[in-house]
Design a protein around this motif. Structure first.
Motif, short mmCIF file in Angstrom:
data_model
loop_
_atom_site.label_atom_id
_atom_site.label_comp_id
_atom_site.label_asym_id
_atom_site.label_seq_id
_atom_site.Cartn_x
_atom_site.Cartn_y
_atom_site.Cartn_z
N GLY A 142 4.72 30.86 57.80
CA GLY A 142 4.52 30.10 59.03
C GLY A 142 5.38 30.58 60.17
N LEU A 143 6.65 30.82 59.89
CA LEU A 143 7.55 31.31 60.94
C LEU A 143 7.18 32.71 61.39
CD1 LEU A 143 11.00 30.00 59.65
CD2 LEU A 143 9.55 29.03 61.43
N ARG A 144 6.77 33.54 60.42
CA ARG A 144 6.39 34.92 60.76
C ARG A 144 5.14 34.95 61.63
NH1 ARG A 144 7.25 39.85 58.00
NH2 ARG A 144 6.41 41.52 59.32
N ARG A 145 4.14 34.14 61.28
CA ARG A 145 2.90 34.14 62.06
C ARG A 145 3.11 33.52 63.43
NH1 ARG A 145 -0.44 37.72 60.23
NH2 ARG A 145 -2.29 36.58 60.91
N ALA A 146 3.94 32.48 63.51
CA ALA A 146 4.21 31.85 64.80
C ALA A 146 4.91 32.84 65.73
CB ALA A 146 5.08 30.61 64.60
N ARG A 147 5.78 33.65 65.19
CA ARG A 147 6.49 34.64 66.01
C ARG A 147 5.57 35.76 66.45
NH1 ARG A 147 10.49 38.40 62.93
NH2 ARG A 147 8.48 39.42 62.59
N ARG A 308 6.12 37.96 49.57
CA ARG A 308 5.70 39.16 50.30
C ARG A 308 4.28 38.97 50.85
NH1 ARG A 308 8.37 44.24 48.78
NH2 ARG A 308 6.35 45.27 48.85
N ALA A 309 3.41 38.35 50.09
CA ALA A 309 2.05 38.09 50.57
C ALA A 309 2.07 37.12 51.75
CB ALA A 309 1.19 37.52 49.44
N ALA A 310 2.93 36.09 51.69
CA ALA A 310 3.03 35.14 52.79
C ALA A 310 3.54 35.83 54.06
CB ALA A 310 3.96 33.99 52.41
N ALA A 311 4.53 36.70 53.91
CA ALA A 311 5.06 37.42 55.07
C ALA A 311 4.01 38.32 55.69
CB ALA A 311 6.29 38.23 54.65
N ALA A 312 3.08 38.83 54.86
CA ALA A 312 2.01 39.69 55.35
C ALA A 312 0.82 38.89 55.88
CB ALA A 312 1.55 40.64 54.26
N GLY A 313 0.88 37.55 55.80
CA GLY A 313 -0.21 36.72 56.29
C GLY A 313 -1.36 36.58 55.32
N GLU A 314 -1.17 36.92 54.04
CA GLU A 314 -2.24 36.83 53.04
C GLU A 314 -2.19 35.45 52.38
OE1 GLU A 314 -1.18 40.15 50.63
OE2 GLU A 314 -2.33 41.57 51.84
N ALA A 315 -2.70 34.46 53.09
CA ALA A 315 -2.57 33.07 52.66
C ALA A 315 -3.29 32.79 51.35
CB ALA A 315 -3.09 32.14 53.75
N GLN A 316 -4.50 33.33 51.20
CA GLN A 316 -5.24 33.04 49.98
C GLN A 316 -4.63 33.73 48.77
OE1 GLN A 316 -7.38 30.68 49.78
NE2 GLN A 316 -7.52 30.97 47.57
#
Length: 398
Positions: A142-147, A308-316
């Motif tokens: 969430g923080l990574r995508r918001a930034r 690592r997947a969350a940081a890359a935006g791979e939510a599913q």
């Protein structure tokens, strides 16, 4: 006139040295070497070790596990890249969960009575995956995508259909595992007449879920495109069967390497349980904390991959790793321990305490609220972490 044959996809040849790298060999040597060393030292009881030696041995084991965990993550990401979801994440999930189930079964088959080993282990795994791992992943993502994307696109966009299917399955399986035994069983355990249909129902439910996930409903477990709920790769790409044909040797080699690196992690975690129990006893900490720490270490590779997947935006992929792991854990562990209990005459106590049932119910309700939205945010992750903190407090009797 003979119709031309459909072209066969060319087979890709990845050199073995590109898979079995010096780093991979070093991790195998470290993992299996450490396990072999513990076998040699198993005649020395942990209680006989001085405090410094006990702390040093535990530190060394955790260090080896961390090194091996990064190797598992590397192979899992290669497999996920080749196979795509949900197949890629399923390999890592089933590798770890299956070995964990085998270890729980081995404990039950060993001398002595272990009536609550399955309940305590699965409950710890549930709290770790649903609250700690998902909480951290949602905060990081969430923080990574918001930034990176600005205020208008905060949070991670996931495939709601697949995520809610996971949660629906978990509601049913956890009710069978933790709530129903206290209502219809005897002293928190199913009677043999009840255990047989409950085990069969759990296996049938899990097997049907896997068939649908890998078949007709696989699109529900793939990443969605930016503007709709449709899978990002729907309608294009190479099928998994074609990928298996093109990269068969590489996929087999990487799967074997992943399993060979996972096994020492779980074996070391299992062997150091006695060391942890001794250390926690000397510190005056609750012994139940040992099960929580062991579960955290066992699922460390999956935790690293998830973040690592969350940081890359791979939510599913986050959902496939976390919720998929828990569905597999409950779906495989409960039938296994109930079957062992029937065959050996052991009591398998599954009913949870009222406080843990409240925490589990709150966790599942929070998960539904979190993933009912198209996007999850860091605030959702903070709420999950708060429940995990409450769970750890209950272990200390606070």
């Amino acid at each position: 006139m003979i119709a031309p044959e459909s072209p066969t996809p060319p087979r890709s040849h990845t050199p073995l040295r590109a898979i079995l790298t010096p780093g991979a060999i070093l991790r195998l040597l470290l993992g299996w070497g450490a396990f072999g060393t513990l076998l040699v030292l198993q005649n020395t009881p942990p209680s006989a070790l001085p405090g410094a030696a006990l702390a040093g041995l535990l530190t060394a084991i955790v260090g080896v596990i961390l090194v091996c965990a990064f190797g598992v993550v590397i192979e899992a990401e290669h497999l996920a890249h080749r196979l795509g979801d949900p197949y890629g994440t399923l390999v890592l999930t089933l590798s770890i969960v299956s070995i964990e189930v085998i270890l729980i079964s081995a404990v039950m088959l060993s001398p002595g009575e272990h009536p609550t080993i399955a309940r305590d282990s699965v409950m710890a795994v549930s709290m770790i995956i649903l609250n700690l791992v998902i909480g951290v992943a949602l905060i990081v993502g969430g923080l990574r995508r918001a930034r990176d994307q600005g205020d208008g696109k905060r949070g991670l966009r996931h495939n709601r259909r697949g995520t809610l299917i996971y949660l629906a399955i978990l509601l049913g399986l956890t009710a069978l595992a933790f709530a129903l035994p206290g209502l219809i069983g005897a002293d928190g355990a199913y009677t043999p007449a009840q255990a047989i249909p409950i085990a069969a129902l759990t296996v049938a439910c899990y097997a049907f879920f896997l068939v649908r996930q890998m078949g007709a409903q696989k699109a529900d477990f793939q990443e969605v495109s930016a503007g709709s709920d449709a899978p990002a790769g729907s309608g294009s790409g190479t099928s998994v069967l074609a990928m298996l044909g093109m990269h068969r040797n590489e996929l087999i080699a990487r799967t074997l390497l992943l399993i060979a690196t996972v096994i020492p992690i779980v074996l070391l975690s299992h062997d150091m349980a006695e060391l942890l129990d001794t250390g926690l006893d000397r510190l005056g900490a609750p012994i139940a904390l040992s099960g929580l720490l062991i579960a955290m270490i066992v699922f460390l590779p999956e935790t690293i991959t998830t973040i690592r997947a969350a940081a890359a935006g791979e939510a599913q992929r986050v959902n496939n790793l976390c919720h998929g792991a828990l569905v597999s854990t409950v779906g495989l562990t409960i039938p296994a321990v109930l079957t062992i209990g029937i065959l050996t005459g052991q009591t398998v106590t599954l009913a949870e305490s009222p406080s843990n049932l409240v925490l589990l119910g709150a966790t599942l309700l929070l998960s539904i609220v979190t993933f009912a939205r198209k996007r999850t945010t860091a605030l959702h992750g903070a709420a999950h972490l708060a429940i995990f903190v409450l769970y750890t407090l209950t272990l200390f009797g606070v």
